[in-house]
Design an enzyme around this catalytic site. Structure first.
Site, short mmCIF file in Angstrom:
data_model
loop_
_atom_site.label_atom_id
_atom_site.label_comp_id
_atom_site.label_asym_id
_atom_site.label_seq_id
_atom_site.Cartn_x
_atom_site.Cartn_y
_atom_site.Cartn_z
N TRP A 103 0.83 -1.21 0.00
CA TRP A 103 0.00 0.00 0.00
C TRP A 103 0.86 1.25 0.00
CZ3 TRP A 103 -4.06 -1.87 -1.81
CH2 TRP A 103 -4.52 -3.13 -1.41
N ASP A 173 -1.84 6.69 6.08
CA ASP A 173 -2.86 5.71 5.73
C ASP A 173 -3.01 4.77 6.92
OD1 ASP A 173 -4.45 3.68 4.79
OD2 ASP A 173 -3.01 2.94 3.31
N LYS A 197 -11.97 -2.16 7.87
CA LYS A 197 -11.17 -3.02 8.74
C LYS A 197 -11.69 -2.96 10.18
CE LYS A 197 -8.09 -3.23 5.28
NZ LYS A 197 -7.75 -4.43 4.50
#
Length: 360
Positions: A103, A173, A197
Site C-alpha cells: 500500500w 494511511d 477493517k
C-alpha cells in the site's frame, strides 16, 4: 432459528461488532419510527444530519480532536487518498514517503504524478518484514509532509508509535489499525482510513485534516471533487450514508468498551495469545520481524509449507474463515481487528495446537 457465526479472521471487509450488526438489522426497514430505512432518506434530512453529527462528535472525543481539525466522510477508499494527498499538498513540490509494503508503494506511485517523492526508508529488500526505527529514516530536508502506512495488512507489520518526521506533519494511511489504539493526533496533518477493517463497511473513508495543513492546499486549477477545501463544511455530494450510519454505531460501541486505551489493551492481549502459540516451537513461524509485528494482522507460515493448504481447508471445517494469506505472499494471516473477539483467537490457538498434534 439461532444463527451460527464463523470465527471471522478476514483482512477486510472484516468483522464488525455483533451488537452493531444487530442494531442495524433492527433498524434497516424502519429507522427509529421514521417508516423508512436510513438509506432511503435524504442525506440532507434531519435523520441523517443527526447521524452525521453524532459520528463527528464521537470520533472527536475518541481521538481528542480539537477545533483545529476537520473531519470528512469520503468514498473511494484509501486508494483515492493516495492521489488526493499529493494532489492537494505536493503539486510541483517534494514529499517524503516511508515504504513498508504494497500500500505504501501504491501511495508512492500516485504521489509521483504530482511532485517529487523522496523515499526516506524502504524495507523492500527484506520483503517488507519490518518497519524502521527513527534512526533509519533519511529525510529530504525539503518535504511538505512525511507519509507512512501505520499497519501493513499483507506483511503483518505495524508502527506501534508515530515515526520521526523531521518536524514535518505526518500524512498517514491508517486503514487497518484505525481506532485500535490511541494516537498522538497533533503529529498528523492528514490521517485517512478506509472503514472496512475496524470502523464500518466498505464504501466509507474517514479523512481527518489539520486546519493549518488545509491552508496550504492547492487552490489553482483544482478539481472540485479532489479538493479538500471544497469538501470542508459542506455536503458537496451525497455521502456514503450507510457507511457513516454503521460507523457511528461502531464509535458508540468503542466508547462503551472504554475507548481507545481499552481497545489497545484488548488487542495486545489477543495478539499475545496468538504470537505465543506461533513462537512455541518451529512448527509455525511468524513472517514479520518480532519488533515490527502487527497487532491487527498476524502472518505466519508452516515449517512444512506443503501442509498450508490442508491447514486452510481444515480450519474452514472448524468454523474459521479468512485465514488464507494474501495471494502475493501466501501462508496464513489472522486478522484480529477490534471486533474479533478473544474467544475466536482462543479457538484458533486450540485448532493450531490440534493441527500440530495430528500433522507434526
Amino acid at each position: 432459528m439461532k444463527q451460527k457465526r464463523a470465527h471471522n479472521f478476514s483482512a477486510g471487509p472484516a468483522a464488525l461488532p455483533l451488537e452493531v450488526l444487530q442494531k442495524a438489522q433492527e433498524e434497516l426497514v424502519d429507522y427509529q419510527g421514521a417508516g423508512a430505512s436510513i438509506i432511503e432518506m435524504s442525506h440532507r434530512g434531519p435523520e441523517y444530519t443527526e447521524v452525521d453529527r453524532q459520528a463527528r462528535e464521537r470520533l472527536s472525543r475518541l481521538l481528542g480532536l480539537g477545533d483545529d481539525y476537520e473531519i470528512l466522510f469520503y468514498q473511494g477508499g484509501a486508494s483515492l487518498q493516495f492521489l488526493m494527498v499529493p494532489y492537494n499538498f505536493n503539486t510541483g513540490k517534494t514529499a517524503d514517503y516511508i515504504n513498508t509494503g504494497t500500500w505504501s508503494k501504491k501511495a508512492i506511485k500516485e504521489a509521483k504524478v504530482f511532485g517529487d517523492v523522496h523515499i526516506a526508508f524502504s524495507s523492500e529488500d527484506s520483503n517488507f518484514n519490518r518497519v524502521p526505527g527513527d534512526e533509519e529514516l533519511n529525510f529530504s530536508g525539503k518535504g511538505e509532509y512525511v507519509h507512512f502506512t501505520s499497519n501493513n495488512t499483507i506483511f503483518g507489520t505495524q508502527f506501534r508509535n508515530e515515526p520521526a518526521s523531521d518536524g514535518l506533519p505526518l500524512a498517514c494511511d491508517a486503514s487497518s489499525d484505525f481506532l485500535s489504539r490511541p494516537v498522538d493526533i497533533n503529529r498528523y496533518g492528514v490521517l485517512y482510513a478506509g472503514a472496512q477493517k475496524n470502523a464500518g463497511p466498505a464504501g466509507l473513508t474517514i479523512v481527518i485534516l489539520r486546519k493549518d495543513m488545509l491552508e496550504k492546499a492547492r487552490s489553482e486549477n483544482v478539481s472540485s471533487m479532489l479538493s479538500y477545501p471544497t469538501q470542508v463544511g459542506t455536503l458537496f455530494n451525497t455521502p456514503p450514508v450507510f457507511g457513516v450510519y454503521i460507523f457511528n454505531y461502531v464509535l458508540e460501541w468503542i466508547e462503551s468498551k472504554g475507548g481507545l486505551e481499552a481497545m489497545d489493551r484488548l488487542n495486545q492481549q489477543k495478539a499475545g495469545i496468538l504470537y505465543d502459540e506461533i513462537d512455541r516451537d518451529d512448527f509455525y513461524a511468524g513472517t514479520a520481524d518480532k519488533a515490527s509485528r502487527s497487532l491487527m494482522n498476524v502472518t505466519f507460515r508452516l515449517k512444512d509449507e506443503a501442509l498450508e493448504k490442508t491447514f486452510i481447508e481444515e480450519s474452514k471445517k472448524a468454523g474459521m474463515s479468512g485465514l488464507k494469506g494474501h495471494r502475493s505472499v501466501g501462508g496464513m494471516r489472522a486478522s484480529i481487528y477490534n471486533a474479533c473477539p478473544q474467544a475466536s483467537v482462543e479457538a484458533l490457538v486450540e485448532f493450531m495446537q490440534e493441527f500440530r498434534r495430528t500433522h507434526g
